[in-house]
Design a protein around this motif. Structure first.
Motif, PDB file in Angstrom:
ATOM      1  N   GLN A  30     -13.464 -51.387  11.975  1.00  0.00           N
ATOM      2  CA  GLN A  30     -12.324 -52.298  11.893  1.00  0.00           C
ATOM      3  C   GLN A  30     -11.016 -51.569  11.618  1.00  0.00           C
ATOM      4  O   GLN A  30      -9.978 -51.912  12.171  1.00  0.00           O
ATOM      5  N   GLU A  31     -11.058 -50.553  10.730  1.00  0.00           N
ATOM      6  CA  GLU A  31      -9.821 -49.948  10.276  1.00  0.00           C
ATOM      7  C   GLU A  31      -9.704 -48.474  10.618  1.00  0.00           C
ATOM      8  O   GLU A  31      -8.734 -47.825  10.231  1.00  0.00           O
ATOM      9  N   GLY A  32     -10.694 -47.930  11.302  1.00  0.00           N
ATOM     10  CA  GLY A  32     -10.609 -46.526  11.688  1.00  0.00           C
ATOM     11  C   GLY A  32     -10.834 -45.557  10.551  1.00  0.00           C
ATOM     12  O   GLY A  32     -10.441 -44.396  10.630  1.00  0.00           O
ATOM     13  N   ILE A  33     -11.482 -46.011   9.462  1.00  0.00           N
ATOM     14  CA  ILE A  33     -11.754 -45.127   8.331  1.00  0.00           C
ATOM     15  C   ILE A  33     -12.856 -44.145   8.724  1.00  0.00           C
ATOM     16  O   ILE A  33     -13.843 -44.511   9.355  1.00  0.00           O
ATOM     17  N   GLU A  34     -12.682 -42.894   8.333  1.00  0.00           N
ATOM     18  CA  GLU A  34     -13.682 -41.888   8.655  1.00  0.00           C
ATOM     19  C   GLU A  34     -15.003 -42.208   7.964  1.00  0.00           C
ATOM     20  O   GLU A  34     -15.031 -42.625   6.817  1.00  0.00           O
ATOM     21  N   GLU A  35     -16.055 -41.983   8.690  1.00  0.00           N
ATOM     22  CA  GLU A  35     -17.390 -42.252   8.130  1.00  0.00           C
ATOM     23  C   GLU A  35     -17.771 -41.127   7.181  1.00  0.00           C
ATOM     24  O   GLU A  35     -17.605 -39.946   7.486  1.00  0.00           O
ATOM     25  N   LEU A  36     -18.248 -41.493   6.001  1.00  0.00           N
ATOM     26  CA  LEU A  36     -18.651 -40.501   5.021  1.00  0.00           C
ATOM     27  C   LEU A  36     -20.090 -40.062   5.281  1.00  0.00           C
ATOM     28  O   LEU A  36     -20.928 -40.852   5.670  1.00  0.00           O
ATOM     29  N   ASN A  37     -20.374 -38.786   5.068  1.00  0.00           N
ATOM     30  CA  ASN A  37     -21.748 -38.314   5.228  1.00  0.00           C
ATOM     31  C   ASN A  37     -22.427 -38.092   3.884  1.00  0.00           C
ATOM     32  O   ASN A  37     -23.511 -37.562   3.816  1.00  0.00           O
ATOM     33  N   ARG A  38     -21.787 -38.481   2.792  1.00  0.00           N
ATOM     34  CA  ARG A  38     -22.403 -38.382   1.476  1.00  0.00           C
ATOM     35  C   ARG A  38     -21.709 -39.357   0.540  1.00  0.00           C
ATOM     36  O   ARG A  38     -20.642 -39.875   0.839  1.00  0.00           O
ATOM     37  N   LEU A  39     -22.335 -39.580  -0.589  1.00  0.00           N
ATOM     38  CA  LEU A  39     -21.770 -40.434  -1.623  1.00  0.00           C
ATOM     39  C   LEU A  39     -21.743 -39.637  -2.917  1.00  0.00           C
ATOM     40  O   LEU A  39     -22.695 -38.936  -3.236  1.00  0.00           O
ATOM     41  N   GLY A  40     -20.651 -39.752  -3.649  1.00  0.00           N
ATOM     42  CA  GLY A  40     -20.410 -38.856  -4.764  1.00  0.00           C
ATOM     43  C   GLY A  40     -20.997 -39.295  -6.083  1.00  0.00           C
ATOM     44  O   GLY A  40     -21.712 -40.299  -6.212  1.00  0.00           O
ATOM     45  N   ARG A  41     -20.619 -38.534  -7.105  1.00  0.00           N
ATOM     46  CA  ARG A  41     -21.147 -38.728  -8.450  1.00  0.00           C
ATOM     47  C   ARG A  41     -20.748 -40.084  -9.017  1.00  0.00           C
ATOM     48  O   ARG A  41     -21.537 -40.743  -9.701  1.00  0.00           O
ATOM     49  N   LYS A 252     -13.127 -54.454  -0.033  1.00  0.00           N
ATOM     50  CA  LYS A 252     -12.450 -53.532  -0.939  1.00  0.00           C
ATOM     51  C   LYS A 252     -12.982 -53.646  -2.356  1.00  0.00           C
ATOM     52  O   LYS A 252     -13.332 -52.638  -2.987  1.00  0.00           O
ATOM     53  N   LEU A 253     -13.062 -54.869  -2.884  1.00  0.00           N
ATOM     54  CA  LEU A 253     -13.583 -55.047  -4.241  1.00  0.00           C
ATOM     55  C   LEU A 253     -15.039 -54.620  -4.332  1.00  0.00           C
ATOM     56  O   LEU A 253     -15.474 -54.061  -5.344  1.00  0.00           O
ATOM     57  N   PHE A 254     -15.801 -54.891  -3.273  1.00  0.00           N
ATOM     58  CA  PHE A 254     -17.214 -54.511  -3.280  1.00  0.00           C
ATOM     59  C   PHE A 254     -17.361 -52.994  -3.392  1.00  0.00           C
ATOM     60  O   PHE A 254     -18.178 -52.491  -4.171  1.00  0.00           O
ATOM     61  N   LEU A 255     -16.582 -52.258  -2.620  1.00  0.00           N
ATOM     62  CA  LEU A 255     -16.663 -50.797  -2.680  1.00  0.00           C
ATOM     63  C   LEU A 255     -16.110 -50.273  -4.001  1.00  0.00           C
ATOM     64  O   LEU A 255     -16.615 -49.276  -4.535  1.00  0.00           O
ATOM     65  N   ASN A 256     -15.091 -50.942  -4.552  1.00  0.00           N
ATOM     66  CA  ASN A 256     -14.592 -50.541  -5.868  1.00  0.00           C
ATOM     67  C   ASN A 256     -15.663 -50.748  -6.937  1.00  0.00           C
ATOM     68  O   ASN A 256     -15.782 -49.956  -7.878  1.00  0.00           O
ATOM     69  N   VAL A 260     -17.030 -46.311  -4.500  1.00  0.00           N
ATOM     70  CA  VAL A 260     -17.274 -45.647  -3.217  1.00  0.00           C
ATOM     71  C   VAL A 260     -15.973 -45.052  -2.674  1.00  0.00           C
ATOM     72  O   VAL A 260     -14.949 -45.735  -2.620  1.00  0.00           O
ATOM     73  N   ASN A 261     -16.038 -43.781  -2.292  1.00  0.00           N
ATOM     74  CA  ASN A 261     -14.923 -43.137  -1.588  1.00  0.00           C
ATOM     75  C   ASN A 261     -13.631 -43.236  -2.384  1.00  0.00           C
ATOM     76  O   ASN A 261     -12.555 -43.428  -1.815  1.00  0.00           O
ATOM     77  N   GLN A 262     -13.736 -43.093  -3.701  1.00  0.00           N
ATOM     78  CA  GLN A 262     -12.556 -43.195  -4.551  1.00  0.00           C
ATOM     79  C   GLN A 262     -12.242 -41.858  -5.187  1.00  0.00           C
ATOM     80  O   GLN A 262     -13.137 -41.135  -5.629  1.00  0.00           O
ATOM     81  N   ALA A 263     -10.961 -41.556  -5.235  1.00  0.00           N
ATOM     82  CA  ALA A 263     -10.517 -40.384  -5.980  1.00  0.00           C
ATOM     83  C   ALA A 263     -10.699 -40.644  -7.468  1.00  0.00           C
ATOM     84  O   ALA A 263     -10.752 -41.798  -7.905  1.00  0.00           O
ATOM     85  N   PRO A 264     -10.787 -39.584  -8.286  1.00  0.00           N
ATOM     86  CA  PRO A 264     -10.919 -39.801  -9.734  1.00  0.00           C
ATOM     87  C   PRO A 264      -9.742 -40.592 -10.285  1.00  0.00           C
ATOM     88  O   PRO A 264      -8.621 -40.519  -9.774  1.00  0.00           O
ATOM     89  N   ALA A 265     -10.012 -41.362 -11.328  1.00  0.00           N
ATOM     90  CA  ALA A 265      -8.964 -42.161 -11.948  1.00  0.00           C
ATOM     91  C   ALA A 265      -7.907 -41.258 -12.571  1.00  0.00           C
ATOM     92  O   ALA A 265      -8.212 -40.163 -13.082  1.00  0.00           O
ATOM     93  N   ALA A 295      -2.283 -39.247  -0.730  1.00  0.00           N
ATOM     94  CA  ALA A 295      -1.832 -40.007   0.440  1.00  0.00           C
ATOM     95  C   ALA A 295      -2.207 -39.301   1.737  1.00  0.00           C
ATOM     96  O   ALA A 295      -2.264 -39.929   2.795  1.00  0.00           O
ATOM     97  N   ARG A 296      -2.492 -38.006   1.658  1.00  0.00           N
ATOM     98  CA  ARG A 296      -2.832 -37.239   2.867  1.00  0.00           C
ATOM     99  C   ARG A 296      -4.337 -37.131   3.074  1.00  0.00           C
ATOM    100  O   ARG A 296      -4.795 -36.379   3.931  1.00  0.00           O
ATOM    101  N   THR A 297      -5.134 -37.861   2.288  1.00  0.00           N
ATOM    102  CA  THR A 297      -6.590 -37.809   2.420  1.00  0.00           C
ATOM    103  C   THR A 297      -7.104 -39.182   2.824  1.00  0.00           C
ATOM    104  O   THR A 297      -6.444 -40.196   2.600  1.00  0.00           O
ATOM    105  N   PRO A 298      -8.328 -39.252   3.425  1.00  0.00           N
ATOM    106  CA  PRO A 298      -8.893 -40.556   3.813  1.00  0.00           C
ATOM    107  C   PRO A 298      -9.446 -41.349   2.638  1.00  0.00           C
ATOM    108  O   PRO A 298      -9.825 -42.502   2.797  1.00  0.00           O
ATOM    109  N   GLN A 299      -9.498 -40.732   1.453  1.00  0.00           N
ATOM    110  CA  GLN A 299     -10.053 -41.428   0.304  1.00  0.00           C
ATOM    111  C   GLN A 299      -9.140 -42.557  -0.159  1.00  0.00           C
ATOM    112  O   GLN A 299      -7.925 -42.536   0.060  1.00  0.00           O
ATOM    113  N   GLN A 300      -9.757 -43.540  -0.827  1.00  0.00           N
ATOM    114  CA  GLN A 300      -8.975 -44.538  -1.537  1.00  0.00           C
ATOM    115  C   GLN A 300      -8.250 -43.840  -2.685  1.00  0.00           C
ATOM    116  O   GLN A 300      -8.776 -42.888  -3.272  1.00  0.00           O
ATOM    117  N   PRO A 301      -7.030 -44.265  -3.015  1.00  0.00           N
ATOM    118  CA  PRO A 301      -6.243 -43.528  -4.011  1.00  0.00           C
ATOM    119  C   PRO A 301      -6.843 -43.537  -5.403  1.00  0.00           C
ATOM    120  O   PRO A 301      -6.485 -42.716  -6.237  1.00  0.00           O
TER     121      PRO A 301
END
Length: 1143
Positions: A30-41, A252-256, A260-265, A295-301
């Protein structure tokens, strides 16, 4: 229980992973977000919280034996009520962005939901699908066995087969649901099923045995042979809940929720007194730099949190995922007032901890000591529970500097000792610097909040000693950075080849060194040589060493003990582990690539100064490795008494050593505190939270302090009490929730217990959700009022349409609607729309189109059109039109409380056009060379025979029952057009009293039409008013033919005129008098659409194994009988049947 059993953990992890990847795939399209090949800590930490809450239901004293939480002991009302309440709590928390509490509620919900399929007879009844009624009361319900209804028969072996009563193990209209009784509470009535297994004390009471499917072991599960089936349906039910949750709150809320795919707080706690201008400016610059990089990465801020403080005010808290909003709040900060240190720093840190996600790093900028030292225990509890780091950047207020040099620094260390203690136990750092250097020292913020940071070394040492520390660099690491606090008199770094460089020089071949007051920042220059690196230092001050690098591979861990009560297994240990006792260390290695060949063999418990305390061998757990994660378990023979960190060691594919280190310090103890019950909070009401303290040492005096972040506690303490050797103490704390409390908000309650005679302590943290006293749990309703098809053989050139009425049964009113699937167009109307086929009536002026929706559109807010409380119950009218190539559609409906309803609309291609309906159903047809195959037959059943009724028999029967049928006294009408009262009635208020119908439908009319032009009639078991301009009378005088028409229910309608003469039925008169009727039983399921070898499969009859079918006549040349099943007739394959004698 058994190595190949599917546990709550495995089912939950698999379901979350599946729906998460499914959601990312949808977003990518839907939004052209890059597909992740892993999930983080962060993701696996969030999944771990859901799993932890799920598993805790079997181990907490308040839930492990309560049948309501496990669907035991036929406690249906309580179990379903609790399940739906937890769903409401999950939605409230998630919509309030209280993610940690939402994960806790979700784990509780999953446990009860999954237990239903293992503890009930749902699977034994033959069901392979999800029982939607559990969470959706508007869905069909299956009757449950009453308290006086026996449900089981005696079973005298470990494996119990067919021990359920017949009505409870076969799918039919009289099936009953039951669940097994567990233990002694409530008492098991005679003849009821037990849960069963060696852990169930009720298994020996009649009826003996049990029905649980918890495992594949007969020792624990009498129905172990159905474990896989129950686990599969439980998995599907868990998937359904996750998809409902995602579609209710949005992607968005579900992934939050799952990080998922979030930069550290990025979490700042800022002192805003007048002396803090330089510190606030430094924080602004670092925040701006971090935001620009993200802002230059595909991750959520990620999450941004700001907590300002000074005496006496703390806050308000800014929590947002909008970086621009965060920066605006940062720009609005002003350094004003103050000068009367100490300040309310720990209160601000407490707020930052409660609002930030786990695994966060919190940066505190201040020049003042804490005024609120009494909160140290609460802040310590939150730090350890969330595994968050706290780093203090401390500058001196010039007004309080009376000395210079090392003596001043030592005095500062004493004044700020609580800060140093918090940073040490959390794995953070305390940096004493100056206003002139704070801009450059704050670079540590950017270093530590970059994505995929892992720790290679974290240790602290006192001064006046020459120290040697080592850390290991593997080939996957990048951007290795060293932070050293304090002042070094000597410093040397050596690579694995023996090449060295002084840390006191800025440039060298191994590293680039920056030295500011209070901090050395050292970056290893690429290419960094893999292997063991060494640090040699000398200093007179307290030194902290921290080495970090970039890598996806990291780990999470927790301690567990063996539980052997209601459910055997490893129970997660809350708080700190017990010193001097054995424990299990459970690790999850995260960020593993699919082709990575990493194996981890052991962990080392490392003391505060870096020395090895104990080595623990690791084994793979029974849980199968999931995507990007592997679970390992090791047994700690004796938990050491001193604080320690955990170092994980393994090898890569080349045999090189790989190490990761946890920076936080585990604090072993000999006292334990557990929250026994943590109910929800209701505005305007009091709530009691109970706890239990366990003393694992000698008799002693304890002090307990309670604290919460909202001020709801009635008495914070300290409370003092004496506990005997190896004894326990049970207590409670009281909270009063104000009437103004916001539903969905979370109150974080922390309990800290201290030994009055030593430093021994422990903690417990509970998250309490505020829920309204009478929450709206009723979802919207969806009624399909009409489906019209204009489909031809070329689907792309034809369309079908549907009309729907949607409304909300609760108090919240309709809120949103979205087309979830389908390639058509949704049209919203404020008033009932007209249909193209119906004649124009005087209510055309009510038509008012509101909005059109298509696939891919976001949820549309319809609440603005529902004006006033009185109109919240009024329906919204919806039209759907689509190409015949897309026969299915799904709409999502939400009310204001967040309850969601899925509305499915479909068009089924008919075997013949609508206007070709005829009376052949009461005649005979020829097919496949079979002559005179009866399509509708009546049979007469006598005690000794069954024979086909002749027309004379039927006429005689009609005369005998004329008084009951009353056919001669009625008029028959046929519908000319489709009529849906809800959408087409000229009188909205009376629409419920009118009769809906479709073209060709036979309607029995009584009397003449009224003054408004309506008849009163009945059809299809319904009665109501019928508009006279949409029907026509059938001109038939033969009463018997009228009766046949009523039985058939339809006749063909030609819209150019009207054909009322039925096809010739002379073939009825030529029925073979010797036609044989036989009874057969189906031995397999048969679906003509999937299994038929014939093109004209619509003439065949579908059935399920066990159905009784009456076969009429002989088998045809294709091997088919003509059969009757519950009044439905058609061809049936002979090889799916076997004879069933009449006796």
């Amino acid at each position: 229980m058994s190595w190949d059993s599917q546990t709550h953990q495995l089912i939950t992890e698999r379901a979350i992973l599946n729906v998460t990847m499914e959601t990312l795939q949808q977003l990518r399209k839907q939004e052209g977000i890059e597909e992740l090949n892993r999930l983080g800590r962060g993701f696996w930490r969030s999944v771990g919280e859901v799993v932890k809450s799920n598993a805790a239901m079997d181990f907490l004293s308040s839930t492990r034996s309560d049948p309501v939480y496990h669907f035991d002991s036929e406690q249906w009302d309580g179990a379903m009520g609790a399940l739906r309440l937890v769903w409401t709590q999950t939605l409230l928390s998630l919509k309030a962005r209280e993610y940690q509490r939402a994960r806790h509620s979700l784990g509780q919900l999953f446990h009860s939901l999954q237990d239903f399929y293992s503890h009930s007879n749902w699977v034994e009844m033959g069901h392979q699908d999800v029982y939607h009624h559990l969470l959706h009361p508007e869905e069909p319900a299956v009757p449950v066995a009453q308290m006086d209804t026996p449900t089981c028969m005696e079973c005298f072996s470990l494996t119990c087969r067919e021990n359920l009563m017949f009505r409870l193990r076969r799918p039919h209209k009289h099936s009953l649901l039951t669940t097994g009784y567990f233990s002694t509470t409530p008492p098991k009535p005679h003849g009821k099923c037990s849960h069963g297994g060696v852990m169930d004390s009720s298994r020996s009471q009649g009826a003996r045995g049990g029905i649980n499917k918890d495992s594949t072991s007969p020792l624990f599960s009498p129905h172990h042979y159905l474990h896989t089936d129950a686990a599969r349906v439980a998995f599907e039910a868990t998937l359904a809940v996750l998809r409902d949750l995602r579609d209710t709150v949005g992607h968005k809320l579900f992934l939050n929720l799952l990080s998922v795919n979030q930069a550290p707080a990025l979490v700042f706690v800022l002192d805003t007194t007048g002396s803090m201008f330089e510190e606030i400016t430094a924080a602004r610059l670092r925040a701006h730099s971090i935001i620009s990089q993200r802002a230059r990465t595909p991750q959520q801020p990620g999450t941004f949190i700001l907590v300002p403080f000074h005496d006496p005010e703390v806050g308000p808290v800014t929590e947002t995922d909008d970086p621009q909003e965060f920066m605006q709040h940062m720009e609005n900060l002003l350094a004003l007032g103050g000068g009367d240190e100490p300040e309310m720093c720990l209160s601000a840190v407490q707020l930052a901890l409660t609002h930030s996600p786990p695994l966060s790093e919190i940066f505190v900028f201040t020049d003042a000591s804490p005024k609120d030292a009494h909160l140290f225990g609460s802040v310590k509890a939150l730090v350890l529970e969330k595994q968050s780091k706290v780093t203090f950047l401390l500058t001196e207020d010039p007004a309080h500097v009376t000395d210079r040099g090392s003596r001043r620094r030592r005095a500062a260390e004493v004044r700020f000792s609580l800060y140093s203690s918090l940073s040490a136990l959390s794995g953070g750092m305390t940096i004493f610097t100056s206003n002139s250097d704070i801009h450059r020292v704050s670079a540590i913020v950017e270093d530590n909040t970059a994505t995929d940071k892992v720790t290679l070394l974290h240790t602290e040492s006192e001064g006046a000693a020459r120290l040697t520390h080592s850390f290991l660099v593997d080939g996957s690491l990048k951007n290795v950075t060293l932070h050293i606090t304090g002042l070094l008199s000597e410093g040397l770094i050596t690579n694995p080849s023996g090449q060295s460089q002084s840390l006191l020089h800025e440039h060298g071949s191994l590293a680039a060194t920056e030295h500011y007051e209070g901090l050395y920042r050292i970056r290893l220059l690429p290419p960094v040589q893999p292997g063991q690196w060494q640090l040699q230092t000398e200093s007179e001050e307290h030194i902290t060493f921290n080495v970090i690098g970039d890598s996806s591979v990291d780990f999470l861990y927790h301690f567990a003990t063996v539980a052997n009560e209601t459910h055997p297994g490893l129970a997660r240990m809350e708080g700190s582990p017990i010193a001097g006792e054995p424990a299990f260390l459970v690790l999850a290695v995260t960020g593993l690539a699919q082709n990575a060949e990493l194996s981890f063999s052991h962990v080392t418990l490392v003391g505060a100064d870096g020395e090895s305390v104990q080595k623990v061998a690791l084994n793979s757990s029974s849980v199968a490795p999931a995507f990007s994660v592997e679970e390992l378990v090791g047994r700690v023979q004796v938990v050491p008494p001193e604080p320690f960190s955990v170092r994980l060691t393994g090898r890569d594919r080349s045999g090189a050593t790989v190490e990761r280190v946890s920076s936080e310090m585990v604090q072993p103890t000999r006292v334990q505190i557990q929250v026994s019950s943590a109910p929800h909070l209701v505005p305007g009401h009091s709530t009691i939270v109970t706890f239990e303290l366990l003393n694992h040492g000698l008799a002693r005096l304890f002090s307990l302090t309670a604290d919460d972040d909202c001020g709801f506690l009635q008495n914070r303490g300290p409370h003092r009490f004496h506990v005997g050797e190896q004894g326990s103490f049970k207590g409670q704390v009281d909270l009063l929730t104000p009437p103004s409390a916001r539903p969905g908000s979370t109150v974080t309650l922390s309990l800290s217990v201290w030994d009055m005679g030593s430093a021994d302590s422990n903690y417990a943290v509970a998250y309490l959700t505020v829920v309204p006293p009478d929450p709206d749990t009723a979802p919207p309703t969806c009624s399909i009022t009409l489906v019209q098809s204009f489909c031809t053989s070329v689907c792309a050139e034809s369309k079908w349409s549907a009309s729907l009425a949607i409304s909300d049964r609760g108090r919240s009113g309709l809120a949103f609607i979205q087309l979830r699937s389908g390639n058509g167009i949704v049209t919203l109307y404020h008033k009932p729309p007209l249909t193209e086929e119906a004649p124009h009536t005087h209510h055309h002026h009510l038509q008012h189109m509101m909005k059109t929706l298509r696939i891919g559109d976001p949820p549309f807010n319809v609440s603005e059109w529902v004006l006033g409380q009185s109109e919240k119950q009024r329906p919204l009218w919806v039209g759907y039109t689509s190409s015949c190539c897309s026969p299915h559609a799904e709409l999502l409906l939400w009310d204001g409380a967040g309850n969601m309803k899925r509305c499915f609309v479909e068009h089924r291609q008919q075997s013949q056009p609508d206007d070709s309906i005829d009376m052949s159903a009461i005649c005979l047809e020829c097919r496949r060379g079979l002559s005179l195959v009866p399509m509708e037959l009546d049979v007469l059943i006598y005690p000794d025979e069954v024979r086909v009724a002749t027309p004379e028999d039927l006429r005689e029967w009609e005369l005998e029952t004329a008084s009951q049928v009353s056919i001669p006294t009625v008029r028959l009408f046929v519908a000319l057009y489709p009529y849906n009262p809800a959408a087409m009635s000229p009188n909205y208020e009376a629409a419920a009293e009118e009769l809906p119908f479709v073209p060709g439908q036979i309607i029995k009319v009584f009397g003449d039409k009224d003054s408004d032009g309506f008849y009163h009639g009945e059809s299809g078991g319904l009665s109501g008013f019928v508009p006279s301009n949409m029907v026509a009378e059938v001109p038939l005088d033969d009463e018997y033919l009228k009766h046949l028409l009523l039985q058939q229910g339809f006749i063909p309608v030609d819209h150019a005129g009207m054909t009322l003469t039925p096809e010739p039925c002379s073939s009825v008169l030529s029925l073979p008098e010797d036609l044989v009727v036989r009874r057969m039983v189906a031995i397999f399921d048969y679906d003509p659409w999937e299994s038929s070898p014939n093109i004209d499969s619509e003439e065949e009859l579908g059935f399920r194994s066990g159905d009784i079918i009456y076969v009429l006549g002989e088998m045809d040349q294709d091997g088919f009988y003509f059969g009757d099943l519950h009044g439905r007739r058609g061809l049936v394959p002979s090889n799916y049947l076997q004879p069933l004698p009449w006796d």
